[in-house]
Design a protein around this motif. Structure first.
Motif, PDB file in Angstrom:
ATOM      1  N   VAL A  11      81.697  34.088  32.048  1.00 15.44           N
ATOM      2  CA  VAL A  11      80.924  34.091  30.824  1.00 15.44           C
ATOM      3  C   VAL A  11      80.923  32.697  30.201  1.00 15.44           C
ATOM      4  O   VAL A  11      81.942  31.993  30.219  1.00 15.44           O
ATOM      5  N   ILE A  12      79.766  32.300  29.690  1.00 17.71           N
ATOM      6  CA  ILE A  12      79.621  30.991  29.056  1.00 17.71           C
ATOM      7  C   ILE A  12      79.439  31.142  27.555  1.00 17.71           C
ATOM      8  O   ILE A  12      80.078  30.466  26.772  1.00 17.71           O
ATOM      9  N   ALA A  13      78.548  32.024  27.170  1.00 16.43           N
ATOM     10  CA  ALA A  13      78.247  32.184  25.752  1.00 16.43           C
ATOM     11  C   ALA A  13      77.693  33.579  25.508  1.00 16.43           C
ATOM     12  O   ALA A  13      76.969  34.120  26.345  1.00 16.43           O
ATOM     13  N   ILE A  14      78.059  34.118  24.350  1.00 19.98           N
ATOM     14  CA  ILE A  14      77.593  35.439  23.937  1.00 19.98           C
ATOM     15  C   ILE A  14      77.116  35.351  22.501  1.00 19.98           C
ATOM     16  O   ILE A  14      77.753  34.674  21.678  1.00 19.98           O
ATOM     17  N   ILE A  15      76.020  36.028  22.207  1.00 19.55           N
ATOM     18  CA  ILE A  15      75.580  36.163  20.823  1.00 19.55           C
ATOM     19  C   ILE A  15      75.391  37.648  20.551  1.00 19.55           C
ATOM     20  O   ILE A  15      74.726  38.355  21.318  1.00 19.55           O
ATOM     21  N   SER A  16      76.012  38.109  19.475  1.00 23.52           N
ATOM     22  CA  SER A  16      75.940  39.527  19.152  1.00 23.52           C
ATOM     23  C   SER A  16      74.663  39.835  18.378  1.00 23.52           C
ATOM     24  O   SER A  16      73.958  38.925  17.927  1.00 23.52           O
ATOM     25  N   SER A  17      74.421  41.121  18.186  1.00 23.87           N
ATOM     26  CA  SER A  17      73.239  41.514  17.427  1.00 23.87           C
ATOM     27  C   SER A  17      73.339  41.036  15.980  1.00 23.87           C
ATOM     28  O   SER A  17      72.320  40.838  15.316  1.00 23.87           O
ATOM     29  N   GLY A  18      74.572  40.807  15.511  1.00 21.90           N
ATOM     30  CA  GLY A  18      74.763  40.301  14.162  1.00 21.90           C
ATOM     31  C   GLY A  18      74.718  38.794  14.052  1.00 21.90           C
ATOM     32  O   GLY A  18      74.793  38.233  12.951  1.00 21.90           O
ATOM     33  N   GLY A  19      74.607  38.133  15.189  1.00 20.27           N
ATOM     34  CA  GLY A  19      74.493  36.682  15.187  1.00 20.27           C
ATOM     35  C   GLY A  19      75.778  35.926  15.464  1.00 20.27           C
ATOM     36  O   GLY A  19      75.778  34.701  15.540  1.00 20.27           O
ATOM     37  N   SER A  20      76.876  36.639  15.630  1.00 18.31           N
ATOM     38  CA  SER A  20      78.130  35.966  15.959  1.00 18.31           C
ATOM     39  C   SER A  20      78.072  35.416  17.368  1.00 18.31           C
ATOM     40  O   SER A  20      77.482  36.035  18.255  1.00 18.31           O
ATOM     41  N   THR A  21      78.695  34.266  17.567  1.00 19.49           N
ATOM     42  CA  THR A  21      78.679  33.625  18.875  1.00 19.49           C
ATOM     43  C   THR A  21      80.096  33.377  19.376  1.00 19.49           C
ATOM     44  O   THR A  21      81.026  33.153  18.600  1.00 19.49           O
ATOM     45  N   VAL A  22      80.225  33.417  20.681  1.00 13.87           N
ATOM     46  CA  VAL A  22      81.483  33.113  21.360  1.00 13.87           C
ATOM     47  C   VAL A  22      81.147  32.226  22.545  1.00 13.87           C
ATOM     48  O   VAL A  22      80.157  32.473  23.246  1.00 13.87           O
ATOM     49  N   TYR A  23      81.986  31.217  22.751  1.00 12.62           N
ATOM     50  CA  TYR A  23      81.749  30.272  23.843  1.00 12.62           C
ATOM     51  C   TYR A  23      83.005  30.128  24.702  1.00 12.62           C
ATOM     52  O   TYR A  23      84.135  30.199  24.211  1.00 12.62           O
ATOM     53  N   ALA A  24      82.780  29.860  25.965  1.00  9.23           N
ATOM     54  CA  ALA A  24      83.882  29.478  26.834  1.00  9.23           C
ATOM     55  C   ALA A  24      84.389  28.107  26.399  1.00  9.23           C
ATOM     56  O   ALA A  24      83.609  27.264  25.944  1.00  9.23           O
ATOM     57  N   ASP A  25      85.675  27.891  26.531  1.00  7.60           N
ATOM     58  CA  ASP A  25      86.253  26.608  26.112  1.00  7.60           C
ATOM     59  C   ASP A  25      85.592  25.428  26.809  1.00  7.60           C
ATOM     60  O   ASP A  25      85.444  24.355  26.227  1.00  7.60           O
ATOM     61  N   SER A  26      85.183  25.634  28.035  1.00  7.46           N
ATOM     62  CA  SER A  26      84.623  24.538  28.835  1.00  7.46           C
ATOM     63  C   SER A  26      83.289  24.031  28.309  1.00  7.46           C
ATOM     64  O   SER A  26      82.860  22.928  28.677  1.00  7.46           O
ATOM     65  N   VAL A  27      82.625  24.816  27.466  1.00 10.47           N
ATOM     66  CA  VAL A  27      81.304  24.403  26.983  1.00 10.47           C
ATOM     67  C   VAL A  27      81.233  24.264  25.467  1.00 10.47           C
ATOM     68  O   VAL A  27      80.182  23.872  24.933  1.00 10.47           O
TER      69      VAL A  27
END
Length: 115
Positions: A46-62
């Motif tokens: 996984v590289i990046a995720i955006i939830s339906s609420g707009g929250s984002t999560v990123y892999a440390d590498s990116v």
């Protein structure tokens, strides 16, 4: 849900690319939108995720280099990739997960970072 990724290509180190993922079908059921990548001989991560609420999560590498965003009107989400490195070379896949935790995948798009 059907997904179509685009935007990959060859870029020099330090360059930028923007990937797009167009969704169709039961898009109302999508809970999370994301991007994954798979380098040769490695697992899909996984590289990046955006939830339906707009929250984002990123892999440390990116973190700090890649940005995920979405455009509801176009049923599309994006991955803006800046300061690309050779180790970012991979096949990139867009992903959607619905509220039943079913995952949908687009065909990958190849990103090659090389001089």
């Amino acid at each position: 849900v059907q997904l179509q990724a685009s935007g990959g290509g060859l870029v020099q180190p330090g360059g930028s690319l923007r990937l797009s993922c167009a969704a169709s079908g039961s898009i109302f059921s999508i809970r999370h939108r994301g991007w994954y990548r798979q380098a040769p001989g490695k697992q899909r991560d996984v590289i990046a995720i955006i939830s339906s609420g707009g929250s984002t999560v990123y892999a440390d590498s990116v973190k700090g280099r890649f940005t995920i965003s979405r455009d509801y009107a176009k049923n599309t989400w994006y991955l803006q990739m800046n300061s690309l490195k050779p180790e970012d070379t991979a096949v990139y896949y867009c992903n959607a997960a619905n509220y039943g935790d079913v995952n949908f995948w687009g065909k990958g798009t190849l990103v090659t970072v090389s001089s």
